[in-house]
Design a protein around this motif. Structure first.
Motif, PDB file in Angstrom:
ATOM      1  N   ALA A   1       0.833  -1.206   0.000  1.00  8.36           N
ATOM      2  CA  ALA A   1       0.000   0.000   0.000  1.00  8.36           C
ATOM      3  C   ALA A   1       0.866   1.252   0.000  1.00  8.36           C
ATOM      4  N   ALA A   2       1.937   1.232   0.848  1.00  7.87           N
ATOM      5  CA  ALA A   2       2.853   2.385   0.865  1.00  7.87           C
ATOM      6  C   ALA A   2       3.521   2.557  -0.494  1.00  7.87           C
ATOM      7  N   LEU A   3       3.901   1.417  -1.119  1.00  2.27           N
ATOM      8  CA  LEU A   3       4.503   1.480  -2.445  1.00  2.27           C
ATOM      9  C   LEU A   3       3.528   2.058  -3.466  1.00  2.27           C
ATOM     10  N   ALA A   4       2.248   1.653  -3.384  1.00  6.21           N
ATOM     11  CA  ALA A   4       1.234   2.198  -4.291  1.00  6.21           C
ATOM     12  C   ALA A   4       1.077   3.700  -4.098  1.00  6.21           C
ATOM     13  N   ALA A   5       1.111   4.159  -2.824  1.00  7.34           N
ATOM     14  CA  ALA A   5       1.015   5.604  -2.565  1.00  7.34           C
ATOM     15  C   ALA A   5       2.197   6.341  -3.161  1.00  7.34           C
ATOM     16  N   VAL A   6       3.395   5.755  -2.990  1.00  9.99           N
ATOM     17  CA  VAL A   6       4.584   6.389  -3.562  1.00  9.99           C
ATOM     18  C   VAL A   6       4.486   6.439  -5.088  1.00  9.99           C
ATOM     19  N   GLU A   7       3.998   5.336  -5.695  1.00  6.57           N
ATOM     20  CA  GLU A   7       3.842   5.331  -7.146  1.00  6.57           C
ATOM     21  C   GLU A   7       2.818   6.360  -7.597  1.00  6.57           C
ATOM     22  N   ALA A   8       1.721   6.532  -6.802  1.00  9.82           N
ATOM     23  CA  ALA A   8       0.730   7.564  -7.140  1.00  9.82           C
ATOM     24  C   ALA A   8       1.359   8.954  -7.087  1.00  9.82           C
ATOM     25  N   ASP A   9       2.157   9.194  -6.017  1.00 12.59           N
ATOM     26  CA  ASP A   9       2.857  10.493  -5.929  1.00 12.59           C
ATOM     27  C   ASP A   9       3.815  10.667  -7.100  1.00 12.59           C
ATOM     28  N   ARG A  10       4.469   9.561  -7.475  1.00 12.57           N
ATOM     29  CA  ARG A  10       5.396   9.654  -8.615  1.00 12.57           C
ATOM     30  C   ARG A  10       4.641   9.994  -9.900  1.00 12.57           C
ATOM     31  N   ASP A  11       3.462   9.356 -10.109  1.00 15.24           N
ATOM     32  CA  ASP A  11       2.659   9.669 -11.294  1.00 15.24           C
ATOM     33  C   ASP A  11       2.208  11.121 -11.282  1.00 15.24           C
ATOM     34  N   LYS A  12       1.804  11.597 -10.076  1.00 17.64           N
ATOM     35  CA  LYS A  12       1.386  13.000  -9.973  1.00 17.64           C
ATOM     36  C   LYS A  12       2.545  13.929 -10.295  1.00 17.64           C
ATOM     37  N   ALA A  13       3.729  13.597  -9.781  1.00  8.35           N
ATOM     38  CA  ALA A  13       4.907  14.418 -10.074  1.00  8.35           C
ATOM     39  C   ALA A  13       5.233  14.377 -11.567  1.00  8.35           C
ATOM     40  N   HIS A  14       5.031  13.194 -12.188  1.00  2.61           N
ATOM     41  CA  HIS A  14       5.285  13.085 -13.618  1.00  2.61           C
ATOM     42  C   HIS A  14       4.315  13.959 -14.406  1.00  2.61           C
ATOM     43  N   GLN A  15       3.029  13.978 -13.989  1.00  2.00           N
ATOM     44  CA  GLN A  15       2.059  14.849 -14.654  1.00  2.00           C
ATOM     45  C   GLN A  15       2.434  16.314 -14.502  1.00  2.00           C
ATOM     46  N   THR A  16       2.849  16.685 -13.272  1.00  3.60           N
ATOM     47  CA  THR A  16       3.279  18.074 -13.049  1.00  3.60           C
ATOM     48  C   THR A  16       4.476  18.412 -13.927  1.00  3.60           C
ATOM     49  N   PHE A  17       5.406  17.457 -14.028  1.00  4.37           N
ATOM     50  CA  PHE A  17       6.579  17.682 -14.870  1.00  4.37           C
ATOM     51  C   PHE A  17       6.173  17.856 -16.337  1.00  4.37           C
ATOM     52  N   GLN A  18       5.187  17.066 -16.791  1.00  4.00           N
ATOM     53  CA  GLN A  18       4.709  17.213 -18.169  1.00  4.00           C
ATOM     54  C   GLN A  18       4.094  18.590 -18.398  1.00  4.00           C
ATOM     55  N   LYS A  19       3.320  19.099 -17.375  1.00  2.00           N
ATOM     56  CA  LYS A  19       2.744  20.431 -17.504  1.00  2.00           C
ATOM     57  C   LYS A  19       3.847  21.480 -17.583  1.00  2.00           C
ATOM     58  N   VAL A  20       4.871  21.338 -16.724  1.00  2.00           N
ATOM     59  CA  VAL A  20       5.977  22.297 -16.753  1.00  2.00           C
ATOM     60  C   VAL A  20       6.709  22.220 -18.088  1.00  2.00           C
ATOM     61  N   GLN A  21       6.884  20.992 -18.611  1.00  2.00           N
ATOM     62  CA  GLN A  21       7.533  20.830 -19.902  1.00  2.00           C
ATOM     63  C   GLN A  21       6.719  21.477 -21.016  1.00  2.00           C
TER      64      GLN A  21
END
Length: 350
Positions: A128-148
C-alpha cells in the motif's frame, strides 16, 4: 483472493527453487511433500504433487507420497527401550510421546500460520505504501509534463518574438535605406538649386555686362548724336530698341529663375516632409523593437524559472523512486523473515 494468489505464487517460486536443488524425481517429489505439509500446512496428494511438479510418470508422485507418510509415521513414533519396563507400558509411553509430538507440531503449525498472517499484513502495508509512492510519482510526472508543456510554449513564444524582431529589423533597415535615399535626393536637389543659382548669377552677370555695354554704347551714340543729331537719330533709336530688348530678356530670365527657384523650394519642402514622416516611422519601429526586446527578456526569465522548476520536479521524482525501491527492499526482507525452517526441525528418534 489476493492472499490465496500470493500464496500460490510463492509456492510455485519455492518449487522452482527445489527443481534446481534436487535433480532426481523422487527426491524432488519428497521435498515438495515436506514443503506443502510443514511450511504451507497443506495435505499433499498425488494429483496435487503431479500438478505442481509435472515430472516422471503418474506413479512417481504416489510412490514419493507413500514414502513421505512412512517416514513421517516412523519419525513420529518414539520407542522406549528399557529392560525393566513391560511391553504394554513401553507401547503406551511411546504412544503418549507420539501424541505429545503431534500436539506440539499442531501448535507449531498454528504459530507459523499466525506469524505468516502477520507477515502478510506487513507485506500488504508495504505494498500500500509502495502504491502511494507510485501515485505520488505519477502526480509528479504529470506536473513535470505540464511544466515541460509551459517550457515548450515559452520556447515557441521566444521563437515568434525572434521572428518578429527579425522582421522589424528588416523593416527598420528598409526605412533607414529610404531615409538615406531621401537624404541623397535632397542633396541632389540642393546641388541642382546651387547649380541653378550659379547659372542665374552667370546669366545675370552676362545681362548686366550687356546692359552696361549697351549703356556705354548708348552714351557714346548720344554724344555722337549731340554732334550729329540728325544723322544719328535713327541710330540712337535702334540702340534704344536694342537696350529695351536686352532689358526685356533680362527681366524674362529673372522671372524664369524665380519660377525655377520656387519649384525647387516646393520639391525641397516635400522632401523634408517625407523625411520627417520616415523619421517618425523609424522612431515607431525602434520603440516597437525595444518593446519586443523587453518581452523577449521576460520570456527568457520565464524560461529560466520553468527550467529550474523542471529540475526540482526531476529531483523529487528521483527521491520518490528511491523511496519506492526502499519499500520493495523492506517487503522482500519481510518475506524472507517469515520463511520457516524446512528440514532442520525434524524430530530426532531417542
Amino acid at each position: 483472493m489476493d492472499t490465496a494468489a500470493a500464496t500460490e505464487k510463492q509456492l510455485l517460486a519455492d518449487i522452482d527453487r527445489l527443481r534446481e536443488e534436487f535433480t532426481q524425481t523422487q527426491d524432488l517429489y519428497r521435498e515438495v511433500c515436506v514443503l506443502l505439509f510443514f511450511r504451507y500446512g497443506m495435505t499433499p496428494t498425488a494429483n496435487k504433487l503431479y500438478q505442481l511438479v509435472r515430472k516422471g510418470s503418474m506413479t512417481a508422485p504416489a510412490e514419493a507420497l507413500n514414502k513421505f507418510w512412512e517416514d513421517l509415521r516412523e519419525k513420529s513414533r518414539v520407542r522406549i527401550e528399557h529392560p525393566d519396563l513391560p511391553e504394554a507400558l513401553k507401547t503406551a509411553a511411546g504412544d503418549l510421546i507420539a501424541t505429545l509430538w503431534s500436539a506440539a507440531q499442531a501448535q507449531a503449525r498454528e504459530t507459523l500460520a499466525s506469524f505468516q498472517g502477520e507477515a502478510q499484513v506487513a507485506v500488504f502495508e508495504a505494498k500500500a505504501a509502495l502504491a502511494a509512492v507510485e501515485a505520488d510519482r505519477d502526480k509528479a510526472h504529470q506536473t513535470f509534463q505540464k511544466v515541460q508543456q509551459a517550457l515548450d510554449q515559452a520556447n515557441e513564444r521566444i521563437a515568434a518574438l525572434g521572428q518578429q524582431l527579425a522582421a522589424d529589423g528588416a523593416t527598420n533597415a528598409a526605412l533607414e535605406s529610404q531615409v538615406q535615399q531621401a537624404k541623397a535626393e535632397n542633396a541632389a536637389h540642393q546641388q541642382r538649386l546651387e547649380d541653378a543659382r550659379r547659372d542665374f548669377t552667370a546669366e545675370l552677370d552676362k545681362l548686366r555686362a550687356a546692359a552696361q555695354l549697351a549703356d556705354e554704347r548708348f552714351r557714346a551714340a548720344e554724344t555722337r548724336a549731340l554732334l550729329e543729331i540728325d544723322r544719328e537719330r535713327s541710330a540712337g533709336t535702334k540702340l534704344q530698341k536694342e537696350l529695351d530688348t536686352v532689358r526685356a530678356a533680362a527681366n524674362q530670365a529673372a522671372e524664369r529663375h524665380r519660377s525655377e527657384t520656387a519649384a525647387i523650394q516646393d520639391q525641397l519642402g516635400g522632401l523634408r516632409q517625407k523625411i520627417g514622416m520616415l523619421e517618425g516611422n523609424l522612431q515607431a519601429v525602434t520603440a516597437n523593437r525595444d518593446l519586443i526586446v523587453s518581452e523577449l527578456k521576460a520570456a527568457q526569465v520565464q524560461l529560466a524559472d520553468a527550467t529550474a522548476q523542471a529540475s526540482m520536479m526531476r529531483s523529487e521524482a528521483e527521491n520518490w523512486r528511491h523511496q519506492a525501491e526502499e519499500y520493495q527492499r523492506i517487503a522482500a526482507e519481510l518475506r524472507e523473515s517469515v520463511k520457516p525452517q524446512r528440514a532442520s526441525r525434524k524430530p530426532k528418534a531417542e
